[in-house]
Design a protein around this motif. Structure first.
Motif, PDB file in Angstrom:
ATOM      1  N   ASP A 133       0.850  -1.183   0.000  1.00 34.07           N
ATOM      2  CA  ASP A 133       0.000   0.000   0.000  1.00 34.07           C
ATOM      3  C   ASP A 133       0.892   1.241   0.000  1.00 34.07           C
ATOM      4  O   ASP A 133       2.117   1.129   0.115  1.00 34.07           O
ATOM      5  CB  ASP A 133      -1.015  -0.019   1.163  1.00 34.07           C
ATOM      6  CG  ASP A 133      -0.360   0.101   2.530  1.00 34.07           C
ATOM      7  OD1 ASP A 133       0.756   0.657   2.626  1.00 34.07           O
ATOM      8  OD2 ASP A 133      -0.967  -0.352   3.519  1.00 34.07           O
ATOM      9  N   GLU A 173      -1.035  -3.211  -5.977  1.00 34.49           N
ATOM     10  CA  GLU A 173      -1.356  -2.215  -4.947  1.00 34.49           C
ATOM     11  C   GLU A 173      -2.745  -2.472  -4.376  1.00 34.49           C
ATOM     12  O   GLU A 173      -3.684  -2.772  -5.104  1.00 34.49           O
ATOM     13  CB  GLU A 173      -1.310  -0.800  -5.543  1.00 34.49           C
ATOM     14  CG  GLU A 173      -1.693   0.247  -4.506  1.00 34.49           C
ATOM     15  CD  GLU A 173      -1.613   1.680  -5.021  1.00 34.49           C
ATOM     16  OE1 GLU A 173      -1.016   1.910  -6.104  1.00 34.49           O
ATOM     17  OE2 GLU A 173      -2.148   2.566  -4.341  1.00 34.49           O
ATOM     18  N   ARG A 176      -5.106  -0.848   1.605  1.00 35.52           N
ATOM     19  CA  ARG A 176      -4.450  -0.898   2.891  1.00 35.52           C
ATOM     20  C   ARG A 176      -4.078  -2.328   3.266  1.00 35.52           C
ATOM     21  O   ARG A 176      -4.918  -3.223   3.207  1.00 35.52           O
ATOM     22  CB  ARG A 176      -5.389  -0.346   3.960  1.00 35.52           C
ATOM     23  CG  ARG A 176      -4.645   0.152   5.173  1.00 35.52           C
ATOM     24  CD  ARG A 176      -5.596   0.510   6.272  1.00 35.52           C
ATOM     25  NE  ARG A 176      -5.032  -0.110   7.483  1.00 35.52           N
ATOM     26  CZ  ARG A 176      -4.429   0.585   8.436  1.00 35.52           C
ATOM     27  NH1 ARG A 176      -4.363   1.870   8.370  1.00 35.52           N
ATOM     28  NH2 ARG A 176      -3.899  -0.025   9.470  1.00 35.52           N
TER      29      ARG A 176
END
Ligand code: FFO
Ligand code: ATP
Length: 201
Positions: A133, A173, A176
């Motif tokens: 992240d 990606e 979180r």
């Protein structure tokens, strides 16, 4: 995030990177090299550890070749098993040096390997990522090898060396990655799209 959720996320992200075409892989590797070359931390580094790509990871081939042609010294992770502990060390590597397969099926410097260098005395480490992240949290293959090798960085007054820069495809990606106590944050992440600064470097 519990272990099962982490496993599930890991499986999903590994499928993503495995499904990239050879052309996409080649493009990503070339772009990553371009982005890396512009970083002062790369230009200044003398001792750099990288990895040999596996499982759809961002290929380091062009990066390894570039480093090998420079004055910089290159290192690769080697898995060491001693009695009941398995750990990772970074051994000097020269292009075309003999490679063996480790227990995970990943190539690594073989039995006649060159000496290892202590993690804290490397200048830059390029880490393989399963996921990341923008805050610099990373998800690896689940062995905890990088977390353990750089655990000293967590301690107060701990050494700051080396710079930790993750390499990944942009499709790895996530919003979180919930951290665990032992996670070591990345200083930056390089994808085919550019450099993501985590404000630590
Ligand atoms: N290219 C590369 N080299 C590397 C790493 C890496 O992630 N990439 N490592 C980074 O640490 C170390 C090897 N770590 C590994 C840890 C686990 C598995 C693995 O295959 N695990 C099982 C189960 C994983 C799981 O718990 O989901 C598997 O995939 O079947 C592979 C490599 C050192 N070298
Ligand atoms: N500093 C540490 N000391 C002891 N055990 C650790 C340490 N860091 C991580 N571990 C162990 O390693 C295991 C794997 O951790 P995690 O799932 O975060 O791996 P990862 O970061 O995905 O893998 P890798 O670092 O190999 O890419 C955890 O179960 C944890 O117990």
């Amino acid at each position: 995030m519990n272990r099962q959720q982490k496993q599930q996320l890991r499986r999903h992200l590994r499928e993503q990177r495995q499904s990239l075409s050879a052309g996409q892989q080649q493009h990503a590797a070339f772009q990553a090299m371009r982005h890396l070359q512009r970083l002062p931390v790369f230009r200044q580094a003398r001792h750099i550890a990288a990895y040999l790509a596996n499982d759809g990871e961002l290929s380091t081939e062009v990066i390894l070749r570039r480093i090998a042609r420079s004055q910089k010294q290159l290192y690769l992770p080697v898995i060491h098993a001693r009695r009941d502990t398995v750990s990772m060390a970074f051994h000097r590597y020269r292009l075309r040096q003999h490679l063996g397969r480790n227990r995970f099926g990943i190539d690594e410097p073989g039995s006649r390997r060159l000496p290892a260098r202590a993690p804290h005395s490397l200048d830059l480490v390029l880490l393989p990522l399963v996921g990341f992240d923008r805050r610099g949290s990373r998800l690896g293959m689940g062995g905890g090898f990088y977390d353990r090798a750089f655990a000293y960085k967590r301690r107060r007054n701990g050494r700051r060396n080396p710079a930790l820069v993750g390499l990944a495809h942009s499709c790895q990606e996530v919003e979180r990655i919930p951290g665990d106590d032992w996670d070591i944050p990345l200083d930056a992440i390089i994808t085919e799209q550019g450099v993501i600064w985590t404000s630590r470097l």
